[in-house]
Scaffold this motif. Sequence first.
Motif, mmCIF file in Angstrom:
data_model
loop_
_atom_site.group_PDB
_atom_site.id
_atom_site.type_symbol
_atom_site.label_atom_id
_atom_site.label_comp_id
_atom_site.label_asym_id
_atom_site.label_seq_id
_atom_site.Cartn_x
_atom_site.Cartn_y
_atom_site.Cartn_z
ATOM 1 N N ALA B 149 0.894 -1.143 0.051
ATOM 2 C CA ALA B 149 0.190 0.101 0.056
ATOM 3 C C ALA B 149 0.726 1.344 0.049
ATOM 4 N N ALA B 150 0.107 2.497 -0.226
ATOM 5 C CA ALA B 150 1.036 3.619 -0.136
ATOM 6 C C ALA B 150 0.066 4.793 0.391
ATOM 7 N N PHE B 151 0.715 5.543 1.478
ATOM 8 C CA PHE B 151 -0.577 6.348 1.745
ATOM 9 C C PHE B 151 0.441 7.733 2.089
ATOM 10 N N TRP B 152 -0.573 8.830 2.236
ATOM 11 C CA TRP B 152 0.037 10.201 2.644
ATOM 12 C C TRP B 152 -0.879 10.806 3.521
ATOM 13 N N VAL B 153 -0.699 12.051 4.157
ATOM 14 C CA VAL B 153 -1.587 12.871 5.180
ATOM 15 C C VAL B 153 -1.536 14.114 4.524
ATOM 16 N N ASP B 154 -2.780 14.918 4.740
ATOM 17 C CA ASP B 154 -2.653 16.137 4.535
ATOM 18 C C ASP B 154 -2.723 17.104 5.745
ATOM 19 N N ALA B 155 -2.824 18.268 5.463
ATOM 20 C CA ALA B 155 -2.621 19.158 6.578
ATOM 21 C C ALA B 155 -3.571 19.262 7.598
ATOM 22 N N GLN B 156 -4.727 18.507 7.243
ATOM 23 C CA GLN B 156 -5.792 18.602 8.407
ATOM 24 C C GLN B 156 -5.794 17.211 9.097
ATOM 25 N N GLY B 157 -4.819 16.566 8.737
ATOM 26 C CA GLY B 157 -4.688 15.116 9.462
ATOM 27 C C GLY B 157 -5.220 14.038 8.686
ATOM 28 N N ASP B 158 -5.916 14.145 7.723
ATOM 29 C CA ASP B 158 -6.504 12.993 6.942
ATOM 30 C C ASP B 158 -5.950 12.156 6.263
ATOM 31 N N PHE B 159 -5.615 10.982 6.262
ATOM 32 C CA PHE B 159 -4.857 10.028 5.555
ATOM 33 C C PHE B 159 -5.657 9.556 4.062
ATOM 34 N N THR B 160 -4.862 9.589 3.235
ATOM 35 C CA THR B 160 -5.484 8.920 1.902
ATOM 36 C C THR B 160 -4.404 7.551 1.702
ATOM 37 N N LEU B 161 -5.103 6.660 1.684
ATOM 38 C CA LEU B 161 -4.403 5.273 1.095
ATOM 39 C C LEU B 161 -4.670 4.447 -0.041
ATOM 40 N N ILE B 162 -3.815 4.279 -0.874
ATOM 41 C CA ILE B 162 -4.104 3.378 -1.909
ATOM 42 C C ILE B 162 -3.573 1.963 -1.648
ATOM 43 N N CYS B 163 -4.233 0.994 -2.512
ATOM 44 C CA CYS B 163 -3.757 -0.282 -2.654
ATOM 45 C C CYS B 163 -4.400 -1.032 -3.688
ATOM 46 N N PHE B 164 -3.961 -2.339 -3.891
ATOM 47 C CA PHE B 164 -4.601 -2.749 -5.146
ATOM 48 C C PHE B 164 -6.202 -3.116 -4.962
ATOM 49 N N ARG B 165 -6.553 -3.013 -6.126
ATOM 50 C CA ARG B 165 -8.143 -3.129 -6.266
ATOM 51 C C ARG B 165 -8.550 -4.610 -5.728
ATOM 52 N N SER B 166 -7.906 -5.547 -5.800
ATOM 53 C CA SER B 166 -8.073 -7.087 -5.513
ATOM 54 C C SER B 166 -8.211 -7.199 -4.003
ATOM 55 N N VAL B 167 -7.474 -6.310 -3.510
ATOM 56 C CA VAL B 167 -7.442 -6.512 -1.980
ATOM 57 C C VAL B 167 -8.261 -5.521 -1.218
ATOM 58 N N ALA B 168 -9.040 -4.610 -1.946
ATOM 59 C CA ALA B 168 -9.859 -3.626 -1.248
ATOM 60 C C ALA B 168 -10.636 -4.035 -0.077
ATOM 61 N N GLN B 169 -11.406 -5.235 -0.442
ATOM 62 C CA GLN B 169 -12.219 -5.561 0.890
ATOM 63 C C GLN B 169 -11.261 -5.828 2.046
ATOM 64 N N TYR B 170 -10.095 -6.686 1.825
ATOM 65 C CA TYR B 170 -9.181 -6.939 2.866
ATOM 66 C C TYR B 170 -8.522 -5.740 3.677
ATOM 67 N N VAL B 171 -8.361 -4.826 2.955
ATOM 68 C CA VAL B 171 -7.724 -3.342 3.506
ATOM 69 C C VAL B 171 -8.813 -2.777 4.265
ATOM 70 N N PHE B 172 -9.974 -2.658 3.614
ATOM 71 C CA PHE B 172 -11.224 -2.003 4.202
ATOM 72 C C PHE B 172 -11.390 -2.768 5.560
ATOM 73 N N ASN B 173 -11.448 -3.954 5.768
ATOM 74 C CA ASN B 173 -11.681 -4.680 7.013
ATOM 75 C C ASN B 173 -10.606 -4.202 7.771
ATOM 76 N N LEU B 174 -9.420 -4.404 7.622
ATOM 77 C CA LEU B 174 -8.244 -4.017 8.603
ATOM 78 C C LEU B 174 -8.286 -2.902 8.883
ATOM 79 N N LEU B 175 -8.867 -1.865 8.246
ATOM 80 C CA LEU B 175 -8.719 -0.360 8.754
ATOM 81 C C LEU B 175 -9.827 -0.331 9.764
ATOM 82 N N THR B 176 -11.150 -0.955 9.283
ATOM 83 C CA THR B 176 -12.441 -0.813 10.302
ATOM 84 C C THR B 176 -11.968 -1.401 11.549
#
Lengths: 107, 189
Positions: B149-176
């Motif tokens: 995965a890759a991520f960055w944070v903006d000045a407000q402290g919100d993170f944007t994370l990108i990953c492969f589409r095929s593992v989207a559900q896995y990553v969503f579940n992990l974060l949740t």
Amino acid sequence: MLLLTCPYCGVEADETELSPGGEAHLKRFGPGASDEDFEAYLFLRDNPKGVHLERWRHANGCGKWFLAARCTSTLEVFGTYPAQTTRPPEDVLEAIRAKRPGWEMPA
Amino acid sequence: MSDIATALGGARSQGSSSVSEAPMQGMITLRGNLADPALVAAVTGLTGAAMPSTRQITQGEGGSLGWMSPDELLILVPHQGVTDAVRDLSATLKDQHALVCNVSDARAVFTLSGPTAREVLAKLCPVDLAPGQFEAGELRRTRVAQVAAAFWVDAQGDFTLICFRSVAQYVFNLLTEAALPGGEVGVFA
Ligand SMILES: [Zn+2]
């Protein structure tokens, strides 16, 4: 835990972000080589207890292959350096000799 | 025209921080000589963003530029403009050893925001996320549990994370799960 600094992106990467690639600085023997040289190139590896020059890939990171000098018994890292070289840079060699007097670069 | 759908249909969860799948994002992988003046002019002209240095992400009027490796850029543009952008960049760089590829549909994008966003990611990634160690402007490629995965944070402290589409559900579940109420660590508080 092993931490290696990737010379390409500068991240001090945890071992779990890396893939190991075995012994570094192998000389390739291909068509026309003797059977002994070809066998050694393909299969025979040093397995030292102590200083080892290794290949690592920043697999879960910038994706680049790099080289590292470390001690296999203490996990001490002497340095990391780009893969486009046939021997370690002088500062890495000095760091190794400072800690392991008498160490010689394997033939 | 087919309807364009994100991997999880804009899934969202709310715990100690919120996790939401972002709308479709135009994403281009560019590989080539990042020091080449024509390449620099093409990507900065396209996005209005400055050329990023090592591990940086920059923003402009028309998009963002992320440094992925010494010979790779991630270019973020609006999804409806990505096809034109790929065509124009490919034409500009046709005489160079370079590759321009539309990877929008290969990826999923999540936004993570809330007071525990840093520690949610810190539970999952071998990255020092302490304030001062990881700040706006940096792009970090790493792993999230078992996947890249890759991520960055903006000045407000919100993170944007990108990953492969095929593992989207896995990553969503992990974060949740890492953001479930009651799981707050407070390590960065
Ligand atoms: Zn790296």
